[in-house]
Design a protein around this motif. Sequence first.
Motif, PDB file in Angstrom:
ATOM      1  N   SER A  21       0.952  -1.185  -0.087  1.00 20.82           N
ATOM      2  CA  SER A  21      -0.154   0.037   0.183  1.00 20.82           C
ATOM      3  C   SER A  21       0.789   1.396   0.053  1.00 20.82           C
ATOM      4  O   SER A  21       1.904   1.201   0.434  1.00 20.82           O
ATOM      5  N   ALA A  22       0.586   2.063  -0.646  1.00 20.49           N
ATOM      6  CA  ALA A  22       1.244   3.429  -0.562  1.00 20.49           C
ATOM      7  C   ALA A  22       1.610   4.124   0.866  1.00 20.49           C
ATOM      8  O   ALA A  22       0.589   4.376   1.527  1.00 20.49           O
ATOM      9  N   PRO A  23       2.826   3.986   1.250  1.00 19.00           N
ATOM     10  CA  PRO A  23       2.989   4.295   2.758  1.00 19.00           C
ATOM     11  C   PRO A  23       2.611   5.991   2.926  1.00 19.00           C
ATOM     12  O   PRO A  23       2.207   6.215   4.065  1.00 19.00           O
ATOM     13  N   ALA A  24       2.945   6.495   1.976  1.00 28.93           N
ATOM     14  CA  ALA A  24       2.952   8.139   2.196  1.00 28.93           C
ATOM     15  C   ALA A  24       1.382   8.461   2.514  1.00 28.93           C
ATOM     16  O   ALA A  24       0.993   9.310   3.376  1.00 28.93           O
ATOM     17  N   LYS A  25       0.605   7.835   1.856  1.00 29.87           N
ATOM     18  CA  LYS A  25      -0.942   8.017   1.887  1.00 29.87           C
ATOM     19  C   LYS A  25      -1.328   7.461   3.132  1.00 29.87           C
ATOM     20  O   LYS A  25      -2.251   8.115   3.832  1.00 29.87           O
ATOM     21  N   LYS A  26      -0.853   6.539   3.616  1.00 25.42           N
ATOM     22  CA  LYS A  26      -1.294   5.672   5.013  1.00 25.42           C
ATOM     23  C   LYS A  26      -0.972   6.781   6.052  1.00 25.42           C
ATOM     24  O   LYS A  26      -1.666   6.882   6.935  1.00 25.42           O
ATOM     25  N   ILE A  27       0.398   7.315   6.158  1.00 27.60           N
ATOM     26  CA  ILE A  27       0.806   8.216   7.154  1.00 27.60           C
ATOM     27  C   ILE A  27      -0.109   9.508   7.244  1.00 27.60           C
ATOM     28  O   ILE A  27      -0.517   9.838   8.404  1.00 27.60           O
ATOM     29  N   ALA A  28      -0.463   9.853   5.817  1.00 34.60           N
ATOM     30  CA  ALA A  28      -1.441  11.203   6.004  1.00 34.60           C
ATOM     31  C   ALA A  28      -2.963  10.867   6.592  1.00 34.60           C
ATOM     32  O   ALA A  28      -3.154  11.753   7.405  1.00 34.60           O
ATOM     33  N   ALA A  29      -3.194   9.739   6.281  1.00 38.63           N
ATOM     34  CA  ALA A  29      -4.534   9.131   6.916  1.00 38.63           C
ATOM     35  C   ALA A  29      -4.585   8.976   8.400  1.00 38.63           C
ATOM     36  O   ALA A  29      -5.446   9.472   9.129  1.00 38.63           O
ATOM     37  N   LYS A  30      -3.418   8.645   8.717  1.00 40.05           N
ATOM     38  CA  LYS A  30      -3.370   8.359  10.109  1.00 40.05           C
ATOM     39  C   LYS A  30      -3.388   9.635  10.855  1.00 40.05           C
ATOM     40  O   LYS A  30      -3.795   9.733  11.927  1.00 40.05           O
ATOM     41  N   SER A  31      -2.382  10.511  10.483  1.00 40.91           N
ATOM     42  CA  SER A  31      -2.491  11.855  11.378  1.00 40.91           C
ATOM     43  C   SER A  31      -3.811  12.543  11.130  1.00 40.91           C
ATOM     44  O   SER A  31      -4.032  13.269  12.058  1.00 40.91           O
ATOM     45  N   GLY A  32      -4.393  12.321  10.111  1.00 41.27           N
ATOM     46  CA  GLY A  32      -5.647  12.999   9.932  1.00 41.27           C
ATOM     47  C   GLY A  32      -6.543  12.472  11.012  1.00 41.27           C
ATOM     48  O   GLY A  32      -7.505  13.213  11.589  1.00 41.27           O
ATOM     49  N   ALA A  33      -6.421  11.038  10.990  1.00 46.69           N
ATOM     50  CA  ALA A  33      -7.343  10.721  11.883  1.00 46.69           C
ATOM     51  C   ALA A  33      -6.951  11.061  13.420  1.00 46.69           C
ATOM     52  O   ALA A  33      -8.129  11.121  14.455  1.00 46.69           O
ATOM     53  N   ALA A  34      -5.830  11.052  13.845  1.00 46.32           N
ATOM     54  CA  ALA A  34      -5.335  11.704  15.152  1.00 46.32           C
ATOM     55  C   ALA A  34      -5.926  12.992  15.306  1.00 46.32           C
ATOM     56  O   ALA A  34      -6.587  13.463  16.630  1.00 46.32           O
ATOM     57  N   ALA A  35      -5.830  13.922  14.214  1.00 48.08           N
ATOM     58  CA  ALA A  35      -6.407  15.065  14.508  1.00 48.08           C
ATOM     59  C   ALA A  35      -8.003  15.140  14.622  1.00 48.08           C
ATOM     60  O   ALA A  35      -8.431  15.869  15.600  1.00 48.08           O
ATOM     61  N   GLY A  36      -8.519  14.182  13.847  1.00 44.76           N
ATOM     62  CA  GLY A  36      -9.972  14.039  14.018  1.00 44.76           C
ATOM     63  C   GLY A  36     -10.462  13.618  15.445  1.00 44.76           C
ATOM     64  O   GLY A  36     -11.371  14.091  16.076  1.00 44.76           O
ATOM     65  N   LEU A  37      -9.609  12.572  15.943  1.00 43.80           N
ATOM     66  CA  LEU A  37      -9.651  11.923  17.283  1.00 43.80           C
ATOM     67  C   LEU A  37      -9.748  13.245  18.471  1.00 43.80           C
ATOM     68  O   LEU A  37     -10.387  13.280  19.315  1.00 43.80           O
ATOM     69  N   ARG A  38      -8.772  14.069  18.196  1.00 47.42           N
ATOM     70  CA  ARG A  38      -8.555  15.220  19.140  1.00 47.42           C
ATOM     71  C   ARG A  38      -9.687  16.079  19.102  1.00 47.42           C
ATOM     72  O   ARG A  38     -10.256  16.565  20.084  1.00 47.42           O
ATOM     73  N   ASP A  39     -10.220  16.170  17.871  1.00 51.52           N
ATOM     74  CA  ASP A  39     -11.266  17.122  17.841  1.00 51.52           C
ATOM     75  C   ASP A  39     -12.593  16.574  18.547  1.00 51.52           C
ATOM     76  O   ASP A  39     -13.566  17.254  19.298  1.00 51.52           O
ATOM     77  N   LEU A  40     -12.672  15.142  18.320  1.00 50.86           N
ATOM     78  CA  LEU A  40     -13.764  14.551  18.813  1.00 50.86           C
ATOM     79  C   LEU A  40     -13.812  14.476  20.480  1.00 50.86           C
ATOM     80  O   LEU A  40     -14.567  14.573  21.247  1.00 50.86           O
ATOM     81  N   PHE A  41     -12.517  14.078  21.101  1.00 54.05           N
ATOM     82  CA  PHE A  41     -12.148  14.287  22.576  1.00 54.05           C
ATOM     83  C   PHE A  41     -12.690  15.696  23.009  1.00 54.05           C
ATOM     84  O   PHE A  41     -13.064  15.734  23.900  1.00 54.05           O
ATOM     85  N   GLU A  42     -12.288  16.782  22.302  1.00 59.05           N
ATOM     86  CA  GLU A  42     -12.296  18.014  22.964  1.00 59.05           C
ATOM     87  C   GLU A  42     -13.888  18.300  22.928  1.00 59.05           C
ATOM     88  O   GLU A  42     -14.365  18.954  23.974  1.00 59.05           O
ATOM     89  N   ASP A  43     -14.531  17.824  21.909  1.00 61.14           N
ATOM     90  CA  ASP A  43     -15.948  18.134  21.779  1.00 61.14           C
ATOM     91  C   ASP A  43     -16.681  17.422  22.867  1.00 61.14           C
ATOM     92  O   ASP A  43     -17.547  17.925  23.575  1.00 61.14           O
ATOM     93  N   SER A  44     -16.323  16.223  23.055  1.00 57.83           N
ATOM     94  CA  SER A  44     -17.064  15.397  24.070  1.00 57.83           C
ATOM     95  C   SER A  44     -16.756  16.048  25.691  1.00 57.83           C
ATOM     96  O   SER A  44     -17.390  15.953  26.453  1.00 57.83           O
ATOM     97  N   LEU A  45     -15.356  16.550  25.678  1.00 54.48           N
ATOM     98  CA  LEU A  45     -14.954  17.320  26.870  1.00 54.48           C
ATOM     99  C   LEU A  45     -16.149  18.558  27.133  1.00 54.48           C
ATOM    100  O   LEU A  45     -16.491  18.662  28.240  1.00 54.48           O
ATOM    101  N   LYS A  46     -16.424  19.124  26.239  1.00 51.61           N
ATOM    102  CA  LYS A  46     -17.207  20.305  26.070  1.00 51.61           C
ATOM    103  C   LYS A  46     -18.745  19.733  26.539  1.00 51.61           C
ATOM    104  O   LYS A  46     -19.522  20.543  27.357  1.00 51.61           O
ATOM    105  N   ASP A  47     -19.071  18.918  25.909  1.00 48.92           N
ATOM    106  CA  ASP A  47     -20.334  18.015  26.203  1.00 48.92           C
ATOM    107  C   ASP A  47     -20.694  17.796  27.763  1.00 48.92           C
ATOM    108  O   ASP A  47     -21.508  18.273  28.504  1.00 48.92           O
TER     109      ASP A  47
END
Length: 199
Positions: A21-47
């Motif tokens: 699998s294209a490794p560069a693409k994989k890394i980008a997807a992973k960091s995007g997911a981490a950023a997304g999870l961080r947003d989800l976490f902060e949102d849940s914290l506000k909730d």
Amino acid sequence: MKSASNTTKAPAKKSAPAKKSAPAKKIAAKSGAAAGLRDLFEDSLKDIYWAEKALTKALPKMSKNATSEELVAAIDEHLEVTKEQVSRLEEVFRLLDKKPTAKKCEAMEGLIKEGESIMEDTEEGVVRDAGIIAAAQKVEHYEIATYGTLVAHAKILGLDEAAEILETTLDEEKEADGTLTKVAESSINIEAAEEEEED
Ligand SMILES: [Fe+2]
């Protein structure tokens, strides 16, 4: 002593399987997911911050409506615990360099409203007490689910200190749930059933 050189063990690299699998693409997807999870976490914290603050207003009403001394004591104690939990969440926001912000939690609003209608629809005494316990346990279970997820996400995100703080609250919610079960089992549910039979 080097403090920052606490290198974690490099995972043993297994020879990659044939699939390429294209490794560069994989890394980008992973960091995007981490950023997304961080947003989800902060949102849940506000909730949950909104939810805890709402509970500091709802719990006194439940306590006022309860008859059993044991139940009143359990609710009053949890009110004090809840106030601490609000401060603890503010501490987590500080750790994240964020201003504590409350975002309306529709689920908690619904649970609180349900509790209010139970109190309106029941006669004061053991039956209302049983209803208050039911409503309070729904609240606790919602909080246990929320804090459980928050702890897990904080750990994944490497926010260890936040995870520890949130875990303290998670334990308190579980304890409150257990106390409510004990209060229910000790007398209220039995008395409520007996009262029902007398009618
Ligand atoms: Fe709480």
